[in-house]
Design an enzyme around this catalytic site. Structure first.
Site, PDB file in Angstrom:
ATOM      1  N   ASP A   1       1.962-102.432 -16.831  1.00 60.63           N
ATOM      2  CA  ASP A   1       2.269-101.503 -15.841  1.00 60.63           C
ATOM      3  C   ASP A   1       1.108-101.513 -14.715  1.00 60.63           C
ATOM      4  OD1 ASP A   1       4.373-100.134 -16.770  1.00 60.63           O
ATOM      5  OD2 ASP A   1       3.286 -98.987 -18.097  1.00 60.63           O
TER       6      ASP A   1
ATOM      7  N   TYR B   1      -3.195-102.864 -27.242  1.00 62.53           N
ATOM      8  CA  TYR B   1      -3.202-101.684 -26.223  1.00 62.53           C
ATOM      9  C   TYR B   1      -4.304-100.669 -26.536  1.00 62.53           C
ATOM     10  CZ  TYR B   1       1.144-103.649 -24.513  1.00 62.53           C
ATOM     11  OH  TYR B   1       2.117-104.323 -23.968  1.00 62.53           O
TER      12      TYR B   1
ATOM     13  N   TYR C   1       7.483-101.076 -25.014  1.00 56.03           N
ATOM     14  CA  TYR C   1       6.609-100.011 -23.944  1.00 56.03           C
ATOM     15  C   TYR C   1       5.904 -99.122 -24.616  1.00 56.03           C
ATOM     16  CZ  TYR C   1      10.413-102.125 -20.776  1.00 56.03           C
ATOM     17  OH  TYR C   1      10.915-102.888 -20.033  1.00 56.03           O
TER      18      TYR C   1
END
Ligand SMILES: [Zn+2]
Length: 433
Positions: free
Chosen positions: A253, A316, A388
């Site tokens: 993103d 992440y 996601y």
């Protein structure tokens, strides 16, 4: 022997005026090491000899046909017929108008102009289809039922290519030539394009609100002030090219940082006039405070496809905010509820306008949580590519399951998201050593 060939050549000249080249090209499959002009001239010479035999024998002749043959064939046939039957007004070649030599010369000059300033070692010449020359050639071969011909496109390609090789010292190459030239027989235009170069590297984004590609708003201005593409574009002057494209293995993103060793990237140099790759000079130009792009080597098209297909796991880091608060036990429950779990995820609502609504399954490989305060926690999540992560946290109104939201049973917000690591077989330059 050979009379069938001669009959066909005879028939061709009875019906169409043809220059040596265009006549010879109709029989290009016969004979070795001959140019089409030599082939055509040989056939005309043989025809002239048999015409001479008939005319000198004193027998009654079909002078109409012989005159037509001389008008259409010119050269040695006209020389003989002129002697016996009077003036012969030779017609221009039906296919090329007698211009093929000058067409080839002019195309060579135009090609040299188009090549000026370009670096290349190999080239390929192509001729656009659908010219008026081809149409006339098609009419001749079809009406005469000739199957031994070579197309005018092929002859021009070969002749122009041969001369350019001599003049430029380049070699012909059919697969991935450095330069491709496309010639147009009707307009005599020459378009040159240099093969793209691909540079393989990685990028790191140490700041947020940096897009991968330039992101334009409706009025044509950039939505974000920086982009990975914008940094990559800086190499354009080095290659004397206008366009630089980037291809990456996926995309984070805009508000997420891309850290660690970075994300694999291929920079495509479009139509470069300069082809020399100086990695150090490239990397000097790519130096940037917020977007760190480093090129390691050149790449092939195959490597580019591989990069785009890659589904490597990523690690992440996400900082979450829980308005109702969360405990250490809550976090343990989240870790246990995510780790090793196959997550079902429908395309996030925020990108539904751009992407098709599909259901994907992606595994969370590892999940670790750290409570920062009553309302804040940091999660480090390793998962398969294509998941996601923001929606893995918020649940996206049930479109992602399970999620941190569904495991906690309360609202969770994403404050920050970073990609810590793009895991995979792509080695860092040190490892490649
Ligand atoms: Zn011709």
């Amino acid at each position: 022997m050979g009379s069938e060939l001669l009959d066909k050549a005879f028939n061709a000249l009875l019906n169409y005026p043809l220059c040596d080249r265009c006549l010879g090209r109709l029989f290009a499959k016969h004979g070795l090491e001959l140019s089409n002009a030599e082939r055509g001239r040989a056939l005309k010479t043989l025809i002239a000899m048999s015409v001479h035999k008939v005319l000198s024998s004193g027998e009654e002749v079909d002078s109409g046909s012989l005159l037509r043959l001389a008008i259409n064939g010119g050269g040695p046939i006209a020389d003989v017929v002129r002697r016996y039957l009077g003036e012969v007004d030779v017609r221009k070649c039906f296919i090329c108008g007698g211009n093929l030599d000058s067409i080839i010369s002019e195309l060579v000059v135009k090609a040299l102009e188009a090549l000026a300033g370009r670096e290349f070692k190999s080239l390929l010449v192509g001729v656009e289809k659908g010219s008026s020359y081809e149409a006339r050639e098609g009419e001749v071969t079809a009406s005469l039922n000739i199957d031994s011909w070579e197309s005018i496109r092929r002859e021009v390609k070969r002749e122009v290519g041969k001369r350019l090789q001599l003049l430029t010292g380049s070699v012909p190459k059919f697969r991935n030539p450095d330069v491709l030239l496309v010639l147009n027989l009707d307009t005599l235009e020459v378009r040159a394009s240099s093969a793209q170069l691909f540079l393989r590297g990685r990028y790191v984004k140490v700041g947020r609100f940096i897009s991968q590609r330039w992101w334009y708003l409706r009025d044509g201005v950039y939505r974000y002030r920086a982009s990975v593409e914008g940094v990559a574009e800086r190499v354009a002057p080095l290659f004397k090219c206008r366009d630089v494209l980037i291809h990456a293995a996926g995309r984070e993103d805009v508000d997420a940082r891309m850290l660690g060793d970075g994300r694999p990237l291929v920079i495509e140099i479009v139509n470069p006039f300069r082809r020399e790759v100086d990695i150090e000079a490239i990397n000097n130009l790519l130096r940037d405070e917020w977007v760190r792009v480093v090129v390691h080597s050149t790449a092939s098209v195959e490597e580019l496809h591989e990069l785009k297909r890659s589904r490597n796991p990523k690690i992440y880091r996400v900082v979450i905010y829980v308005p109702e608060g969360l405990t250490e036990e809550d976090l343990k429950g989240v870790e246990a509820g995510l780790e090793g779990v196959e997550v079902l995820q429908r395309t996030p609502r925020r990108i539904l306008r751009r992407k098709k609504d599909v259901l994907r399954e992606r595994r969370v490989l590892q999940a670790r949580g750290k409570r920062l305060s009553e309302h804040l926690a940091e999660l480090v999540i390793k998962c398969e590519g294509g998941l996601y992560v923001k929606e893995l946290v918020t649940g996206d109104e049930g479109r992602t399951y399970p999620s941190v939201n569904s495991l906690l049973g309360r609202e969770v917000k994403v404050l920050f998201l970073d990609v810590l690591e793009f895991c995979g077989q792509h080695l860092t330059p040190e490892e490649e050593g």
